[in-house]
Design a protein around this motif. Structure first.
Motif, short mmCIF file in Angstrom:
data_model
loop_
_atom_site.label_atom_id
_atom_site.label_comp_id
_atom_site.label_asym_id
_atom_site.label_seq_id
_atom_site.Cartn_x
_atom_site.Cartn_y
_atom_site.Cartn_z
N ASP A 30 46.59 32.53 -4.75
CA ASP A 30 45.85 32.25 -5.99
C ASP A 30 44.66 33.19 -6.20
OD1 ASP A 30 47.68 30.35 -6.55
OD2 ASP A 30 46.40 28.63 -6.12
N ASN A 33 46.06 36.47 -7.06
CA ASN A 33 46.63 36.44 -8.41
C ASN A 33 45.53 36.54 -9.46
OD1 ASN A 33 49.08 36.03 -10.09
ND2 ASN A 33 47.91 34.27 -10.81
N ARG A 34 44.43 35.88 -9.20
CA ARG A 34 43.33 35.96 -10.17
C ARG A 34 42.89 37.41 -10.36
NH1 ARG A 34 37.58 33.29 -8.99
NH2 ARG A 34 37.54 35.00 -7.51
N ARG A 38 43.41 39.44 -13.95
CA ARG A 38 42.24 39.99 -14.65
C ARG A 38 42.33 41.51 -14.74
NH1 ARG A 38 41.91 35.25 -15.92
NH2 ARG A 38 40.47 33.78 -14.94
N ARG A 114 36.64 28.20 -24.84
CA ARG A 114 36.60 29.07 -23.65
C ARG A 114 37.83 29.95 -23.55
NH1 ARG A 114 33.07 27.70 -19.28
NH2 ARG A 114 34.54 28.38 -17.71
N LEU A 118 37.75 33.84 -23.36
CA LEU A 118 38.32 34.53 -22.20
C LEU A 118 39.30 35.60 -22.65
CD1 LEU A 118 38.51 34.74 -19.13
CD2 LEU A 118 40.23 32.94 -19.15
N ILE A 121 37.35 38.52 -23.78
CA ILE A 121 36.80 39.25 -22.63
C ILE A 121 37.90 40.06 -21.94
CG2 ILE A 121 35.79 38.96 -20.33
CD1 ILE A 121 34.32 36.48 -21.49
N PHE A 136 34.24 46.60 -11.57
CA PHE A 136 33.58 45.44 -12.17
C PHE A 136 34.13 44.13 -11.59
CE2 PHE A 136 33.39 42.00 -15.24
CZ PHE A 136 32.03 41.98 -15.55
N HIS A 140 31.68 41.70 -9.66
CA HIS A 140 31.17 40.53 -10.37
C HIS A 140 32.10 39.32 -10.36
CE1 HIS A 140 27.44 42.21 -11.80
NE2 HIS A 140 28.07 43.31 -12.16
N VAL A 141 33.36 39.53 -10.15
CA VAL A 141 34.28 38.38 -10.15
C VAL A 141 34.63 38.01 -8.70
CG1 VAL A 141 36.50 37.51 -10.94
CG2 VAL A 141 35.13 38.97 -12.43
N ARG B 7 22.98 42.24 -12.17
CA ARG B 7 23.21 40.84 -11.85
C ARG B 7 22.40 39.94 -12.77
NH1 ARG B 7 21.54 40.48 -6.51
NH2 ARG B 7 23.21 41.84 -5.87
N ARG B 11 24.45 38.22 -20.19
CA ARG B 11 25.74 38.37 -20.85
C ARG B 11 26.84 38.67 -19.83
NH1 ARG B 11 29.03 36.74 -24.46
NH2 ARG B 11 29.93 38.22 -25.90
N ILE B 12 26.53 39.57 -18.92
CA ILE B 12 27.50 39.94 -17.89
C ILE B 12 27.76 38.75 -16.96
CG2 ILE B 12 27.86 41.42 -15.86
CD1 ILE B 12 28.30 42.81 -18.58
N GLU B 14 27.62 35.63 -17.73
CA GLU B 14 28.48 34.69 -18.46
C GLU B 14 29.94 35.16 -18.45
OE1 GLU B 14 28.92 32.95 -23.04
OE2 GLU B 14 28.00 34.88 -22.66
N VAL B 15 30.11 36.45 -18.68
CA VAL B 15 31.45 37.03 -18.67
C VAL B 15 32.10 36.86 -17.30
CG1 VAL B 15 32.65 39.27 -18.68
CG2 VAL B 15 31.07 38.70 -20.53
N ALA B 16 31.33 37.18 -16.26
CA ALA B 16 31.87 37.10 -14.90
C ALA B 16 32.25 35.67 -14.55
CB ALA B 16 30.84 37.64 -13.91
N GLU B 17 31.43 34.74 -15.00
CA GLU B 17 31.71 33.34 -14.69
C GLU B 17 33.04 32.90 -15.31
OE1 GLU B 17 28.55 30.57 -15.71
OE2 GLU B 17 30.07 28.97 -15.65
N LEU B 18 33.25 33.32 -16.54
CA LEU B 18 34.53 32.98 -17.20
C LEU B 18 35.71 33.63 -16.47
CD1 LEU B 18 33.46 33.19 -20.91
CD2 LEU B 18 34.73 31.29 -19.91
N LEU B 19 35.48 34.85 -16.04
CA LEU B 19 36.57 35.57 -15.36
C LEU B 19 36.85 35.01 -13.97
CD1 LEU B 19 35.69 39.23 -16.39
CD2 LEU B 19 37.67 37.91 -17.15
N ARG B 20 35.89 34.26 -13.43
CA ARG B 20 36.11 33.66 -12.11
C ARG B 20 36.91 32.37 -12.18
NH1 ARG B 20 30.88 35.84 -10.67
NH2 ARG B 20 29.82 33.96 -11.36
N ALA B 21 37.24 31.93 -13.38
CA ALA B 21 38.05 30.71 -13.52
C ALA B 21 39.37 30.88 -12.75
CB ALA B 21 38.34 30.44 -14.99
N ALA B 22 39.86 29.78 -12.21
CA ALA B 22 41.09 29.84 -11.40
C ALA B 22 42.25 30.41 -12.20
CB ALA B 22 41.43 28.44 -10.91
N GLU B 23 43.06 31.18 -11.53
CA GLU B 23 44.27 31.74 -12.15
C GLU B 23 45.39 31.64 -11.12
OE1 GLU B 23 46.41 32.86 -15.04
OE2 GLU B 23 44.30 33.18 -15.51
N PRO B 24 45.97 30.42 -10.99
CA PRO B 24 46.96 30.22 -9.92
C PRO B 24 48.21 31.09 -10.12
CG PRO B 24 46.35 28.14 -10.99
CD PRO B 24 45.80 29.24 -11.83
N ALA B 25 48.79 31.46 -9.00
CA ALA B 25 50.06 32.21 -9.06
C ALA B 25 51.15 31.29 -9.62
CB ALA B 25 50.42 32.68 -7.66
#
Lengths: 180, 194
Positions: A30, A33-34, A38, A114, A118, A121, A136, A140-141, B7, B11-12, B14-25
């Motif tokens: 997972d 995959n993330r 991305r 959201r 997303l 983004i 990036f 950051h992620v 850091r 804005r960045i 906020e963007v990073a936080e959204l991109l860190r959302a889970a994305e399961p395989a």
């Protein structure tokens, strides 16, 4: 039940129990995959990159010494696979005339949502140079240090900082006006 | 701008936080991967012990009559040396038998019945188990999907992926193997007859 440690699972796989590899796959898939989704902006591409990476890791398991660091090693393979796939895809896309303008004009039904944000983004991310996008995401992620990033990418720290900086500027520019 | 400033950029962040959302395989990711892993491990063992793979067999595969014609046409295009015989005139499956020489490439037509599916693809050792490379297309017959695949002589393992997630062995396959992980994979022996 306490989960088995990576080195124990690797030992089991190399001891003739390949099915044990599923534990490692489940453990890391997972997160990998993330990054892949991305980075590539496409779930099918990400799936393909992930499959190649896990297979490559499996095939290289016998020659892999630092078993405590399987996760980091695997992630490095994932990043490489994604980069290769992205480069291949970029060459393919270059054969067609692109009209991103049309995409930019596509209405966003729920700007506050959201998911829509997303998607915006992700679109902005997709437009960055491959190297900037990679830097990036790792910074950051995945929240890696520049030292870890350097180890994964083989790129010097100052160059990585420059990439991250440019990626941030690029994203700010592209996301200006999209939901504050 | 320094790392610190980066850091601090709201804005960045906020963007990073959204991109860190889970994305399961994909739910079937491990199953698909382990089918390949187990097949590879099995192959390695088989090579070591000069296994049953060396036996030669006659190819038997499911084929709709329409598909047989298409397969025959492609066979000509690939200049395959061998014999083709097609039986059956209405409902699938008919059977096709291919005789072969070692350097021949065979075009094998796979037909799969899945009336409720919205997509069917094929994975196998011949396409690195990549579910995007070999999509099946709907045929004229209701609920029937098909694809023609050029294959070198030898045994090939494969399965169908229905709607992008459901791993399904071929019900028409002569041989199905179950690996240690419990995944069933179909086997077709191409060019075994001589």
């Amino acid at each position: 039940v306490e989960a088995r440690r990576d080195p124990d699972i690797i030992a089991a796989v190399l001891d003739g129990r390949p099915e044990a590899y599923a534990e490692l796959v489940d453990r890391y898939r997972d997160r990998c995959n993330r990054f892949a989704v991305r980075f590539l902006g496409d779930r099918d591409d990400a799936d393909e990159a992930l499959q190649s990476a896990f297979l490559r890791a499996f095939r290289g398991l016998a020659g892999f010494r630092d078993r405590e660091r399987f996760g980091a090693w695997l992630f490095q393979i994932v990043v490489n696979e994604c980069r290769t796939l992205a480069a291949r895809r970029a060459r393919r896309a270059a054969r067609f005339i692109r009209d991103d303008g049309l995409l930019d004009q596509a209405p966003i039904e729920h700007p506050a949502d959201r998911t829509a944000l997303l998607a915006e983004i992700q679109h902005a991310l997709d437009q960055l140079e491959i190297e900037q996008r990679e830097a990036f995401l790792l910074k950051h992620v995945e929240e890696l240090s520049y030292e870890e990033m350097s180890e994964i990418t083989g790129v010097g720290i100052s160059a990585l900082k420059m990439r991250v900086k440019r990626a941030c500027s690029g994203l700010r520019e592209r996301l200006d006006g999209v939901h504050q | 701008m320094s790392e610190h400033e980066d850091r601090d950029d709201g804005r960045i962040r906020e963007v990073a936080e959204l991109l860190r959302a889970a994305e399961p395989a994909a739910p079937d990711f491990t199953t698909r991967l382990m089918a390949i892993v187990n097949a590879e491990a099995g192959r390695a063992m088989a090579q070591r012990s000069r296994s049953w793979w060396r036996r030669r067999r006659t190819v038997q595969l499911s084929l709709s009559p329409l598909g047989a014609l298409a397969a025959a046409a492609v066979l000509v295009a690939f200049a395959v040396l061998g014999t083709i015989s097609v039986r059956g005139s209405s409902a699938p499956p008919a059977r096709i038998a291919l005789g072969a020489r070692a350097d021949t490439v065979h075009v094998v037509r796979f037909v799969f019945l899945a009336p409720d599916a919205s997509s069917v693809t094929m994975v196998g050792n011949f396409n690195d188990w990549n579910r995007r490379v070999t999509p099946l297309r709907r045929t004229g017959a209701a609920g029937t999907w098909a694809v023609s695949v050029p294959l070198p002589p030898g045994p090939h393992q494969y399965a169908f992926i229905v709607d992008g997630t459901t791993w399904t062995p071929d019900p028409a396959a002569a041989t199905t193997v179950t690996d240690d992980f419990g995944t069933k994979t179909s086997v077709i022996a191409v060019g075994g007859a001589s």
